[in-house]
Design a protein around this motif. Structure first.
Motif, PDB file in Angstrom:
ATOM      1  N   GLY A  33       0.783  -1.228   0.000  1.00  0.00           N
ATOM      2  CA  GLY A  33       0.000   0.000   0.000  1.00  0.00           C
ATOM      3  C   GLY A  33       0.813   1.274   0.000  1.00  0.00           C
ATOM      4  N   ALA A  34       2.133   1.149   0.107  1.00  0.00           N
ATOM      5  CA  ALA A  34       3.004   2.327   0.073  1.00  0.00           C
ATOM      6  C   ALA A  34       4.381   1.936  -0.438  1.00  0.00           C
ATOM      7  CB  ALA A  34       3.123   2.955   1.455  1.00  0.00           C
ATOM      8  N   ASP A  35       4.991   2.859  -1.167  1.00  0.00           N
ATOM      9  CA  ASP A  35       6.371   2.689  -1.617  1.00  0.00           C
ATOM     10  C   ASP A  35       7.210   3.750  -0.922  1.00  0.00           C
ATOM     11  OD1 ASP A  35       5.855   0.587  -3.458  1.00  0.00           O
ATOM     12  OD2 ASP A  35       5.136   2.055  -4.916  1.00  0.00           O
ATOM     13  N   TYR A  36       8.473   3.427  -0.648  1.00  0.00           N
ATOM     14  CA  TYR A  36       9.365   4.352   0.036  1.00  0.00           C
ATOM     15  C   TYR A  36      10.652   4.531  -0.748  1.00  0.00           C
ATOM     16  CZ  TYR A  36       6.337   3.842   4.073  1.00  0.00           C
ATOM     17  OH  TYR A  36       5.251   3.851   4.910  1.00  0.00           O
ATOM     18  N   LYS A  37      11.160   5.768  -0.729  1.00  0.00           N
ATOM     19  CA  LYS A  37      12.444   6.095  -1.342  1.00  0.00           C
ATOM     20  C   LYS A  37      13.239   6.899  -0.315  1.00  0.00           C
ATOM     21  CE  LYS A  37      12.148   7.970  -5.357  1.00  0.00           C
ATOM     22  NZ  LYS A  37      12.032   8.917  -6.470  1.00  0.00           N
ATOM     23  N   PRO A  38      14.453   6.423   0.066  1.00  0.00           N
ATOM     24  CA  PRO A  38      15.231   7.166   1.062  1.00  0.00           C
ATOM     25  C   PRO A  38      15.758   8.472   0.472  1.00  0.00           C
ATOM     26  CG  PRO A  38      16.548   5.365   0.197  1.00  0.00           C
ATOM     27  CD  PRO A  38      15.167   5.241  -0.406  1.00  0.00           C
ATOM     28  N   LEU A  39      15.618   9.557   1.230  1.00  0.00           N
ATOM     29  CA  LEU A  39      16.121  10.861   0.804  1.00  0.00           C
ATOM     30  C   LEU A  39      17.290  11.319   1.660  1.00  0.00           C
ATOM     31  CD1 LEU A  39      12.710  12.686   0.297  1.00  0.00           C
ATOM     32  CD2 LEU A  39      14.119  11.548  -1.433  1.00  0.00           C
ATOM     33  N   LEU A  40      17.231  10.991   2.940  1.00  0.00           N
ATOM     34  CA  LEU A  40      18.249  11.445   3.887  1.00  0.00           C
ATOM     35  C   LEU A  40      18.408  10.392   4.963  1.00  0.00           C
ATOM     36  CD1 LEU A  40      20.076  13.808   4.863  1.00  0.00           C
ATOM     37  CD2 LEU A  40      18.085  14.656   6.109  1.00  0.00           C
ATOM     38  N   CYS A  41      19.644  10.036   5.232  1.00  0.00           N
ATOM     39  CA  CYS A  41      19.961   9.075   6.284  1.00  0.00           C
ATOM     40  C   CYS A  41      20.327   9.888   7.529  1.00  0.00           C
ATOM     41  CB  CYS A  41      21.126   8.223   5.806  1.00  0.00           C
ATOM     42  SG  CYS A  41      21.638   6.995   6.964  1.00  0.00           S
ATOM     43  N   LEU A  42      19.522   9.805   8.591  1.00  0.00           N
ATOM     44  CA  LEU A  42      19.732  10.652   9.771  1.00  0.00           C
ATOM     45  C   LEU A  42      20.684  10.052  10.793  1.00  0.00           C
ATOM     46  CD1 LEU A  42      16.056  11.804  10.335  1.00  0.00           C
ATOM     47  CD2 LEU A  42      17.911  13.075   9.244  1.00  0.00           C
ATOM     48  N   GLY A  43      20.657   8.764  10.990  1.00  0.00           N
ATOM     49  CA  GLY A  43      21.544   8.144  11.978  1.00  0.00           C
ATOM     50  C   GLY A  43      20.958   6.855  12.502  1.00  0.00           C
ATOM     51  N   ARG A  44      21.594   6.360  13.562  1.00  0.00           N
ATOM     52  CA  ARG A  44      21.133   5.103  14.160  1.00  0.00           C
ATOM     53  C   ARG A  44      21.230   5.190  15.673  1.00  0.00           C
ATOM     54  NH1 ARG A  44      26.321   2.195  12.029  1.00  0.00           N
ATOM     55  NH2 ARG A  44      27.691   2.674  13.772  1.00  0.00           N
ATOM     56  N   TYR A  53      17.190   5.843  11.371  1.00  0.00           N
ATOM     57  CA  TYR A  53      16.321   6.990  11.135  1.00  0.00           C
ATOM     58  C   TYR A  53      16.557   7.538   9.728  1.00  0.00           C
ATOM     59  CZ  TYR A  53      15.527   6.806  16.127  1.00  0.00           C
ATOM     60  OH  TYR A  53      15.189   6.380  17.392  1.00  0.00           O
ATOM     61  N   PHE A  54      15.471   7.732   8.997  1.00  0.00           N
ATOM     62  CA  PHE A  54      15.532   8.227   7.629  1.00  0.00           C
ATOM     63  C   PHE A  54      14.493   9.317   7.415  1.00  0.00           C
ATOM     64  CE2 PHE A  54      16.744   3.766   7.426  1.00  0.00           C
ATOM     65  CZ  PHE A  54      17.853   3.772   6.595  1.00  0.00           C
ATOM     66  N   ILE A  55      14.773  10.201   6.475  1.00  0.00           N
ATOM     67  CA  ILE A  55      13.750  11.028   5.854  1.00  0.00           C
ATOM     68  C   ILE A  55      13.524  10.365   4.498  1.00  0.00           C
ATOM     69  CG2 ILE A  55      13.154  13.281   4.882  1.00  0.00           C
ATOM     70  CD1 ILE A  55      13.284  13.282   7.947  1.00  0.00           C
ATOM     71  N   ALA A  56      12.271  10.077   4.188  1.00  0.00           N
ATOM     72  CA  ALA A  56      11.968   9.325   2.973  1.00  0.00           C
ATOM     73  C   ALA A  56      10.760   9.912   2.265  1.00  0.00           C
ATOM     74  CB  ALA A  56      11.695   7.858   3.318  1.00  0.00           C
ATOM     75  N   GLU A  57      10.678   9.627   0.984  1.00  0.00           N
ATOM     76  CA  GLU A  57       9.478   9.950   0.218  1.00  0.00           C
ATOM     77  C   GLU A  57       8.568   8.735   0.282  1.00  0.00           C
ATOM     78  OE1 GLU A  57       7.984  10.903  -4.311  1.00  0.00           O
ATOM     79  OE2 GLU A  57      10.122  10.753  -3.917  1.00  0.00           O
ATOM     80  N   GLN A  58       7.357   8.948   0.715  1.00  0.00           N
ATOM     81  CA  GLN A  58       6.361   7.883   0.780  1.00  0.00           C
ATOM     82  C   GLN A  58       5.337   8.137  -0.322  1.00  0.00           C
ATOM     83  OE1 GLN A  58       3.121   8.159   3.647  1.00  0.00           O
ATOM     84  NE2 GLN A  58       3.729   6.138   4.418  1.00  0.00           N
TER      85      GLN A  58
END
Length: 90
Positions: A33-44, A53-58
């Protein structure tokens, strides 16, 4: 549209560290029901396993598709990857 933020066409990250890529792909490839594309890798964070932790396009699979930017938290424990939080940023 007046007042609405229009999202650009993102290319996504061109190079993601293998550890982060494995967690991201392992958790998002089985989502329905959703696709994700990573935009920014924030950390772990080391907790019960590791949280990534990621910022992603959903992109929600609707008609028409709905695109938004989210903060995505993925937990990896014993080789299993699971999305534990999705929070809309924009």
């Amino acid at each position: 549209m007046f007042g609405k933020i229009l999202l650009e066409e993102f290319e996504g990250l061109t190079k993601l560290p293998q550890e982060y890529a494995s967690a991201f792909m392992g958790a998002t490839e089985k989502v329905v029901g959703a696709d994700y594309k990573p935009l920014l890798c924030l950390g772990r964070q080391v907790v019960n396993g590791k949280n990534y932790y990621f910022i992603a396009e959903q992109t929600l699979v609707t008609n028409p598709p709905i695109r938004r930017i989210v903060k995505l938290v993925i937990n990896s424990l014993n080789g299993k990857h699971e999305i534990i939080s999705v929070e809309e940023v924009i």
